[in-house]
Design a protein around this motif. Structure first.
Motif, PDB file in Angstrom:
ATOM      1  N   THR A  22       0.641  -1.264   0.131  1.00  0.00           N
ATOM      2  CA  THR A  22       0.103  -0.030  -0.112  1.00  0.00           C
ATOM      3  C   THR A  22       0.709   1.233   0.026  1.00  0.00           C
ATOM      4  O   THR A  22       0.572   2.150  -0.768  1.00  0.00           O
ATOM      5  CB  THR A  22      -0.945  -0.201   1.192  1.00  0.00           C
ATOM      6  N   ALA A 175      -9.526  10.536  -0.985  1.00  0.00           N
ATOM      7  CA  ALA A 175      -9.884   9.364  -0.086  1.00  0.00           C
ATOM      8  C   ALA A 175     -11.237   9.996   0.935  1.00  0.00           C
ATOM      9  O   ALA A 175     -11.938   9.103   1.600  1.00  0.00           O
ATOM     10  CB  ALA A 175      -8.920   8.798   0.841  1.00  0.00           C
ATOM     11  N   ARG A 177     -12.904  12.864   0.457  1.00  0.00           N
ATOM     12  CA  ARG A 177     -13.423  13.929  -0.286  1.00  0.00           C
ATOM     13  C   ARG A 177     -13.637  15.428   0.555  1.00  0.00           C
ATOM     14  O   ARG A 177     -14.539  15.654   0.701  1.00  0.00           O
ATOM     15  CB  ARG A 177     -15.009  13.586  -0.362  1.00  0.00           C
ATOM     16  N   GLY A 192      -4.266   6.609   9.557  1.00  0.00           N
ATOM     17  CA  GLY A 192      -4.733   5.475   8.770  1.00  0.00           C
ATOM     18  C   GLY A 192      -4.066   4.198   8.959  1.00  0.00           C
ATOM     19  O   GLY A 192      -4.866   3.008   9.199  1.00  0.00           O
ATOM     20  N   VAL A 205      -5.823   2.740   4.429  1.00  0.00           N
ATOM     21  CA  VAL A 205      -5.849   3.785   3.296  1.00  0.00           C
ATOM     22  C   VAL A 205      -4.847   4.882   3.544  1.00  0.00           C
ATOM     23  O   VAL A 205      -4.679   5.465   4.586  1.00  0.00           O
ATOM     24  CB  VAL A 205      -7.153   4.434   3.476  1.00  0.00           C
ATOM     25  N   PRO A 207      -3.987   8.543   2.706  1.00  0.00           N
ATOM     26  CA  PRO A 207      -4.520   9.793   2.407  1.00  0.00           C
ATOM     27  C   PRO A 207      -3.375  10.537   1.363  1.00  0.00           C
ATOM     28  O   PRO A 207      -2.454  10.676   1.836  1.00  0.00           O
ATOM     29  CB  PRO A 207      -4.737  10.611   3.670  1.00  0.00           C
ATOM     30  N   SER A 208      -3.855  10.483   0.100  1.00  0.00           N
ATOM     31  CA  SER A 208      -3.040  10.999  -0.683  1.00  0.00           C
ATOM     32  C   SER A 208      -3.764  12.346  -1.457  1.00  0.00           C
ATOM     33  O   SER A 208      -4.897  12.406  -1.692  1.00  0.00           O
ATOM     34  CB  SER A 208      -2.733  10.205  -1.821  1.00  0.00           C
ATOM     35  N   GLY A 211      -6.884  12.508  -6.514  1.00  0.00           N
ATOM     36  CA  GLY A 211      -8.124  11.438  -6.422  1.00  0.00           C
ATOM     37  C   GLY A 211      -9.365  11.948  -7.124  1.00  0.00           C
ATOM     38  O   GLY A 211      -9.693  13.152  -7.436  1.00  0.00           O
ATOM     39  N   PRO A 217     -16.143   6.991  -1.923  1.00  0.00           N
ATOM     40  CA  PRO A 217     -14.630   6.845  -1.339  1.00  0.00           C
ATOM     41  C   PRO A 217     -14.788   5.968  -0.141  1.00  0.00           C
ATOM     42  O   PRO A 217     -15.826   5.664   0.305  1.00  0.00           O
ATOM     43  CB  PRO A 217     -14.362   8.627  -0.711  1.00  0.00           C
ATOM     44  N   PRO A 218     -13.773   5.567   0.320  1.00  0.00           N
ATOM     45  CA  PRO A 218     -13.330   4.491   1.444  1.00  0.00           C
ATOM     46  C   PRO A 218     -14.161   5.223   2.738  1.00  0.00           C
ATOM     47  O   PRO A 218     -13.911   6.696   2.903  1.00  0.00           O
ATOM     48  CB  PRO A 218     -12.123   4.271   1.717  1.00  0.00           C
ATOM     49  N   LEU A 220     -13.979   6.260   6.165  1.00  0.00           N
ATOM     50  CA  LEU A 220     -12.732   6.486   6.978  1.00  0.00           C
ATOM     51  C   LEU A 220     -13.217   6.661   8.552  1.00  0.00           C
ATOM     52  O   LEU A 220     -14.024   7.057   8.852  1.00  0.00           O
ATOM     53  CB  LEU A 220     -11.788   7.736   6.650  1.00  0.00           C
TER      54      LEU A 220
END
Length: 227
Positions: A22, A175, A177, A192, A205, A207-208, A211, A217-218, A220
């Motif tokens: 990941t 991730a 939004r 994460g 996850v 966070p980047s 996107g 989105p996942p 969180l």
């Protein structure tokens, strides 16, 4: 007991490989700012059967990245370990991010010496692991400072100023939004990992920046710092 969870996941081959994949997938994706990342390389990360194989994929991607990076700076013969003001500035940027991430690792009671990509525990390998997806921030800062054309003697100082400015800028994080200060990503990646280790999330996850604006989105289990 977060330390016990961290150790258990590190000792579980499949889960340790998943965490490492990941992080490296996020690192390789972040290289796209300098040149497109091929689907073959992304696939090689996903399909790597062992940590050793994953490290080889990462090493190949990194070698290609530095070749392009130095060429962009009109320094095609330079290598990452060679003595040069650009490399000194890159080291300073790495050390700066290291300090920020180390603070959050310790704050959330993780062991900085028990990473997932590397075996040794004599240094803070977890901090370097978690830095991988965000190296582009200081790499871009050094490139911009070098291309600024000012005195070489001030390159490191100018690079660090550019890095600090970049960390204070807004970035969209798909991730979550949400928009947050870029420096919040350095805290969010620790959150994460912690959420995954504690079983609060079934996925790790990272966070980047960037996107998709569409799609689900996942979910969180933690808030995005600075959102």
């Amino acid at each position: 007991d977060i330390l016990s969870r961290q150790t258990l996941v590190r000792e579980a081959g499949r889960r340790r490989l998943y965490v490492a994949k990941t992080l490296i997938a996020a690192r390789i994706a972040s290289m796209s700012w300098i040149s497109p990342v091929s689907e073959a390389r992304r696939s090689a990360v996903r399909k790597a059967p062992t940590l050793e194989a994953l490290r080889r994929v990462e090493a190949e991607a990194t070698k290609a990245f530095w070749s392009r990076y130095y060429t962009n700076l009109s320094l095609p013969e330079l290598s990452r370990r060679a003595p040069h003001p650009v490399n000194a500035a890159l080291d300073a940027g790495s050390f700066f991010l290291f300090g920020v991430i180390l603070r959050w690792v310790l704050f959330h009671r993780l062991s900085p010496a028990h990473g997932f990509m590397h075996e040794p525990t004599e240094y803070q390998s977890l901090v370097y692991d978690l830095m991988e997806p965000y190296r582009y921030i200081f790499e871009q800062a050094v490139q911009d400072a070098w291309k600024g054309g000012e005195e070489v003697e001030t390159l490191t100082a100018r690079s660090l100023e550019a890095l600090k400015a970049a960390l204070g800028e807004d970035a969209y994080v798909g991730a979550a939004r949400a928009v947050a200060k870029r420096k919040g990503l350095l805290h969010a990646v620790v959150l994460g990992l912690r959420a995954y280790l504690l079983g609060e999330m079934s996925r790790f996850v990272v966070p980047s920046e960037g996107g998709s604006l569409t799609g689900r989105p996942p979910k969180l289990s933690f808030g995005l710092p600075g959102a």
